[in-house]
Motif scaffolding. Sequence first.
Motif, short mmCIF file in Angstrom:
data_model
loop_
_atom_site.label_atom_id
_atom_site.label_comp_id
_atom_site.label_asym_id
_atom_site.label_seq_id
_atom_site.Cartn_x
_atom_site.Cartn_y
_atom_site.Cartn_z
N ILE A 278 -42.19 -30.95 -59.44
CA ILE A 278 -41.39 -32.10 -59.02
C ILE A 278 -40.15 -32.08 -59.89
O ILE A 278 -40.18 -32.44 -61.06
CB ILE A 278 -42.18 -33.41 -59.18
N SER A 308 -37.59 -42.19 -47.35
CA SER A 308 -37.97 -40.91 -46.76
C SER A 308 -37.31 -39.75 -47.53
O SER A 308 -36.14 -39.84 -47.89
CB SER A 308 -37.50 -40.90 -45.31
N VAL A 310 -38.02 -38.63 -50.59
CA VAL A 310 -37.93 -38.70 -52.06
C VAL A 310 -39.01 -37.86 -52.74
O VAL A 310 -38.94 -37.61 -53.94
CB VAL A 310 -38.05 -40.14 -52.61
N GLU A 313 -45.02 -37.17 -50.65
CA GLU A 313 -46.14 -36.26 -50.40
C GLU A 313 -46.31 -35.29 -51.57
O GLU A 313 -47.42 -34.96 -51.97
CB GLU A 313 -45.92 -35.50 -49.09
N ASP A 378 -50.55 -41.02 -45.22
CA ASP A 378 -49.08 -41.07 -45.21
C ASP A 378 -48.63 -42.09 -44.16
O ASP A 378 -49.29 -42.26 -43.14
CB ASP A 378 -48.55 -39.67 -44.87
N ARG A 496 -35.01 -34.19 -49.74
CA ARG A 496 -35.14 -33.35 -48.54
C ARG A 496 -33.76 -32.97 -48.00
O ARG A 496 -33.51 -31.82 -47.66
CB ARG A 496 -35.97 -34.05 -47.48
N1 LIG Z 1 -38.40 -33.85 -57.05
C1 LIG Z 1 -38.46 -32.86 -56.15
N2 LIG Z 1 -38.37 -31.59 -56.54
C2 LIG Z 1 -38.39 -30.59 -55.65
N3 LIG Z 1 -38.52 -30.76 -54.33
C3 LIG Z 1 -38.64 -32.01 -53.88
C4 LIG Z 1 -38.62 -33.13 -54.76
N4 LIG Z 1 -38.75 -34.26 -54.03
C5 LIG Z 1 -38.85 -33.87 -52.75
N5 LIG Z 1 -38.78 -32.53 -52.66
C6 LIG Z 1 -38.79 -31.72 -51.43
O1 LIG Z 1 -38.20 -32.52 -50.42
C7 LIG Z 1 -38.94 -32.44 -49.22
C8 LIG Z 1 -39.46 -33.82 -48.85
O2 LIG Z 1 -40.49 -34.21 -49.75
P1 LIG Z 1 -41.74 -35.08 -49.28
O3 LIG Z 1 -42.23 -34.65 -47.92
O4 LIG Z 1 -42.72 -35.11 -50.37
O5 LIG Z 1 -41.01 -36.50 -49.12
P2 LIG Z 1 -41.60 -37.83 -48.57
O6 LIG Z 1 -41.10 -38.91 -49.44
O7 LIG Z 1 -43.08 -37.74 -48.39
O8 LIG Z 1 -40.86 -37.95 -47.16
P3 LIG Z 1 -41.32 -38.75 -45.81
O9 LIG Z 1 -41.45 -40.19 -46.18
O10 LIG Z 1 -40.16 -38.52 -44.88
O11 LIG Z 1 -42.59 -38.13 -45.35
C9 LIG Z 1 -40.03 -31.43 -49.47
O12 LIG Z 1 -39.57 -30.16 -49.05
C10 LIG Z 1 -40.22 -31.45 -50.97
O13 LIG Z 1 -40.72 -30.23 -51.43
#
Ligand SMILES: Nc1ncnc2c1ncn2[C@@H]1O[C@H](COP(=O)(O)OP(=O)(O)OP(=O)(O)O)[C@@H](O)[C@H]1O
Length: 590
Positions: A278, A308, A310, A313, A378, A496
């Motif tokens: 992360i 969304s 951030v 997941e 989720d 993202r």
């Molecule tokens: N701090 C971070 N470092 C590296 N990659 C990140 C980081 N935060 C997010 N990502 C990348 O950004 C993308 C989105 O992350 P993730 O799916 O976890 O977000 P989310 O908050 O669950 O989004 P959503 O609410 O739209 O499902 C993924 O490809 C993830 O690997």
Amino acid sequence: MFAFEKETEVKDWMRRNYLTIQHTSIVRDAIHLVMQVELNELPVIQDDKIIGVFNLKTYVQALQSAEQIDQTDSVTKWMSKTFAYVMENEKMMHIETVPSYVVDTDYTLIGVVDQAVRHDYHKAAVQEIKRLQELEHWYSLTFDLAYEGLVIVDNDGIIRVMNDAYCRYVGLNKEQAVGKRAADVIENTRLPVVLKTGVPERSQAHVLGGHNLVVHRLPIWRDKKVVGAVGMLLYEGVAEIYQAVQRMQKLEVTDKEGLHINWESEEERNSIVRFDDILGDSLIITRTKNIAIRASDTQATVLITGESGVGKEQFAKAIHDMGIMKAGNFVSINCAAIPDNLIESELFGYEEGAFTGAKRGGHKGKFEMAHNGTLFLDEIGEMSLNIQAKILRVLQEREVERIGGTEAIPIDTRIIAATNRNLKEMVQAGEFREDLYYRLNVIPIEIPPLRERLTDIPLIVSYKLKELAKKYGKEKTIEEQIIRKFYNHSWPGNVRELVNMLERLYVLTDEDHIRINDLTIHLFQEHEQTVTPSIHPQPVENLEELLEMEDRRSIIRALQETGGNKTRAAQLLNISRATLYNKLNRYKMS
Ligand SMILES: Nc1ncnc2c1ncn2[C@@H]1O[C@H](COP(=O)(O)OP(=O)(O)OP(=O)(O)O)[C@@H](O)[C@H]1O
């Protein structure tokens, strides 16, 4: 040093209580005042402005040559119109004459710098110089002792600091090295590249003076600009790295009470998310990671909130992979993507013959699959009240009953829920069960949006560029201007959006060095166009209609680009899958 520098303006040092004489006064009063307080001269004031000075010495000289002097003469007759004055924000160090009269922008007299004031200033300056010399001595000692090798360059690539160890590698002493261009002194240096791109290069191999070194090259940012760079030597040769790895291994074994180190296969390693994956070292993300690390050590339910993209997941996966439930599965379900009538069987499973179309032998639900592991719910905010009630029951009783089944199956699983909605407000609006909210909100983790941690951008960019280089078999660098532009973008799609943008930049540019023009041509403009519909001159009824039209158009484009894959289309659009499904429903698009 900085406090002193700030206070070197005249207005911070001047004397504010001083004697003046009004222009309507007579000479006798002026002499009286000057004698009484042992002053040489007095400023003559009219409407708060200085119009001259009455100087005793000049007056006495005049007395000697004058035939007759009347002490009832106006003071203005004998004042000198030549005097030194300075503006209030001038620097103390530029004052040459005392007294100097200090005026504001209206030329109103507000103070005076006399001999005593100047003396105080000089004394403070000398003390400051001594303090700085001492500080420099300590810094110099620290640089020499605490770092294996350290070099600092300014934004022109000129060496400003080089410690003893680094000097040995380049075969020069400090006096010879400092002030020279890094490129002329350090072979194969990439510090000029880091200065240009603003992207840190960590743990890189570097050959210097025949030695194989592992180095960091870090840009120094100030006021959104790269003002210099630091080169740091971490290890010399493979042996040193190997020893460090061995020490880490030992630490891990002791830490896990004798457990053997579990070297995962390449595939497993890639799918495992560590907290280090992360990316971000801003204070705010570090704090968030620390909460998550602590949460991973317990089986407590975690509620992750944040916009969304951030990384909700990613956090959930890291909590599972690095936590006490890692022996079990990480099972994820997107509550928004599955219709209400299917979600129940997805979550709780069903027995054979439970309904028409039920599989032979029945079907395990996600709760069962996550037994001894983690269930990631989720988009929990999108779940219907009916399903919420059912989930609450499982959480309370710690057992599930499959649809069409009679047997209660005990479940030992950790729940991580995530949402980009405000559940508290949903509770108040009656859209989310209060009792479920409190059950889920045991350890709340709020992930800040990227615009609140812009300082994470260079690190994310640097790691992602390395990943892209591996993926596409080609290294590319990026111009510093791009990072600056990134700093000024609001990142509605968060990390993202940044990751996607980088990959598109990588793919769309032919050169090995990605320039600011590539960014505007390929990305921001395109993005701005989609969010700024007014630039399209179509005849439309109202703004809402226009926005909807644009929205539909981008959805169609994204679906075409991804061959109808909704998850990837949502990613392209920088919206969550739930939002995409909602839009498809709203616009009646199948
Ligand atoms: N701090 C971070 N470092 C590296 N990659 C990140 C980081 N935060 C997010 N990502 C990348 O950004 C993308 C989105 O992350 P993730 O799916 O976890 O977000 P989310 O908050 O669950 O989004 P959503 O609410 O739209 O499902 C993924 O490809 C993830 O690997």
